[in-house]
Design an enzyme around this catalytic site. Structure first.
Site, PDB file in Angstrom:
ATOM      1  N   SER A  12       0.842  -1.199   0.000  1.00  0.00           N
ATOM      2  CA  SER A  12       0.000   0.000   0.000  1.00  0.00           C
ATOM      3  C   SER A  12       0.874   1.245   0.000  1.00  0.00           C
ATOM      4  CB  SER A  12      -0.924  -0.010   1.221  1.00  0.00           C
ATOM      5  OG  SER A  12      -0.204  -0.308   2.415  1.00  0.00           O
ATOM      6  N   GLU A  14       0.848   5.606   0.947  1.00  0.00           N
ATOM      7  CA  GLU A  14       0.169   6.654   1.717  1.00  0.00           C
ATOM      8  C   GLU A  14       0.446   8.040   1.144  1.00  0.00           C
ATOM      9  OE1 GLU A  14      -0.153   6.121   5.964  1.00  0.00           O
ATOM     10  OE2 GLU A  14       0.696   8.126   6.265  1.00  0.00           O
ATOM     11  N   TYR A  46      -4.973  12.523   7.607  1.00  0.00           N
ATOM     12  CA  TYR A  46      -6.060  13.326   8.176  1.00  0.00           C
ATOM     13  C   TYR A  46      -5.414  14.365   9.086  1.00  0.00           C
ATOM     14  CZ  TYR A  46     -10.833  13.461  10.330  1.00  0.00           C
ATOM     15  OH  TYR A  46     -12.098  13.784  10.767  1.00  0.00           O
ATOM     16  N   ASP A 105      -2.879  14.134  16.300  1.00  0.00           N
ATOM     17  CA  ASP A 105      -2.213  15.222  17.017  1.00  0.00           C
ATOM     18  C   ASP A 105      -3.224  16.297  17.376  1.00  0.00           C
ATOM     19  OD1 ASP A 105       0.377  14.075  16.675  1.00  0.00           O
ATOM     20  OD2 ASP A 105       0.345  14.772  14.586  1.00  0.00           O
ATOM     21  N   PHE A 212      12.052  15.147  10.855  1.00  0.00           N
ATOM     22  CA  PHE A 212      10.795  14.466  11.124  1.00  0.00           C
ATOM     23  C   PHE A 212      11.031  13.249  12.026  1.00  0.00           C
ATOM     24  CE2 PHE A 212       7.215  11.642   9.610  1.00  0.00           C
ATOM     25  CZ  PHE A 212       6.225  12.360  10.259  1.00  0.00           C
ATOM     26  N   HIS A 262       4.126  -0.883   3.479  1.00  0.00           N
ATOM     27  CA  HIS A 262       3.287   0.317   3.357  1.00  0.00           C
ATOM     28  C   HIS A 262       4.232   1.504   3.170  1.00  0.00           C
ATOM     29  CE1 HIS A 262      -0.223   2.947   4.146  1.00  0.00           C
ATOM     30  NE2 HIS A 262       0.609   3.696   4.855  1.00  0.00           N
TER      31      HIS A 262
END
Length: 281
Positions: A12, A14, A46, A105, A212, A262
């Site tokens: 998959s 993202e 999201y 978050d 990050f 992923h």
């Protein structure tokens, strides 16, 4: 690792929801390229407190309407139960059956964490209000969540999500395969029996990724950090070496029983497609 070998392989990719018309067009070109690899699904993130809900849904529907399975994310921190219910109903009304459920978050400047504080509470709420309508993926952390007090506490938090009704899990990205294998062994010892797919971060912009990683608790081995820093501004060498490292990582994970991969694409098709081709998938 034995328990993971029984699951069918799942690949998959993202994305994050774009903000501009140009970004939407760029993302469309990206997922159309990656769709040729026939992944099991694409997921779309999201924003904090549901701030990108409509953009997330639009991106997911754009992908889904092309015939690919797409899974929107949903988070609970900073959202009321009414907000969460409305989002679930919106996803259901649009025929979506696959979601990624996360704590999320807190939006900056927000004091209240909302009515649900943890991802296991969100999974339990989704199951209570929508039954088995959704296939639910959750997150897990082979190198321990940065806010966890201990390895034990972090494993128990993951188990609560699975016990609440999660169907599968996607890990935070990592560069140390042994961390993943140890994590799987610990999960097996606790009786956790869902597919746990490794999250993979292609190395494209090392300095951005290093910042990050420091925030999200993903460990960059010292030798890898030093090697990358030695290239300075030589982006071609950084990308080339990064591709080698991440391809080797993926190859080892798959050959030792991981149930898929992923990819965190950062809305770029090139690095993930190159790794895919090198793996002979």
């Amino acid at each position: 690792m034995e328990s993971q070998k029984k699951y069918p392989r799942s690949f998959s990719f993202e994305f994050f929801p774009p903000k501009t018309e140009e970004g939407i067009a760029r993302l469309r070109a990206t997922w159309q390229q990656l769709a040729q690899l026939k992944p099991r699904f694409f997921s779309v993130t999201y924003g904090a407190g549901g701030s990108t809900r409509d953009r997330t849904l639009n991106a997911v529907l754009d992908i889904r309407d092309s015939g690919c399975d797409a899974a929107p994310h949903i988070s609970c921190v900073g959202s009321s139960l009414d907000d969460i219910s409305a989002t679930l109903e919106l996803y259901k009304a649009n025929g979506l059956r696959h979601i990624v459920a996360l704590r999320g978050d807190l939006p900056s400047g927000t004091a209240s964490s909302g009515e649900l504080r943890y991802a296991n509470e969100l999974v339990e709420f989704i199951r209570r209000t929508t039954g088995d309508h959704f296939h639910i993926e959750v997150a897990c952390y082979p190198e321990v969540h940065p806010q966890a007090r201990s390895v034990h506490d972090d494993l128990q938090a993951f188990k609560r999500k699975v016990d609440a009704g999660a169907n599968g899990a996607i890990t935070q990205y990592f560069f140390n395969a042994d961390a993943y294998f140890r994590f799987i062994d610990d999960c097996e010892a606790l009786g956790i029996s869902v597919p746990i797919v490794p999250g993979i971060m292609p190395i494209n912009n090392f300095f951005q990724m290093a910042r990050f990683s420091d925030m999200c608790g993903a460990e960059i081995p010292r030798w890898l950090r030093m090697k990358m820093q030695s290239y300075g501004d030589d982006t071609a060498s950084i990308r080339s070496f990064g591709l080698d490292i991440v391809t080797e990582l993926c190859d080892r994970l798959l050959s030792q029983g991981a149930p898929g991969l992923h990819f965190y694409t950062m809305n770029q098709a090139g690095p993930a497609s190159t790794i895919w081709q090198r793996l002979g998938l």
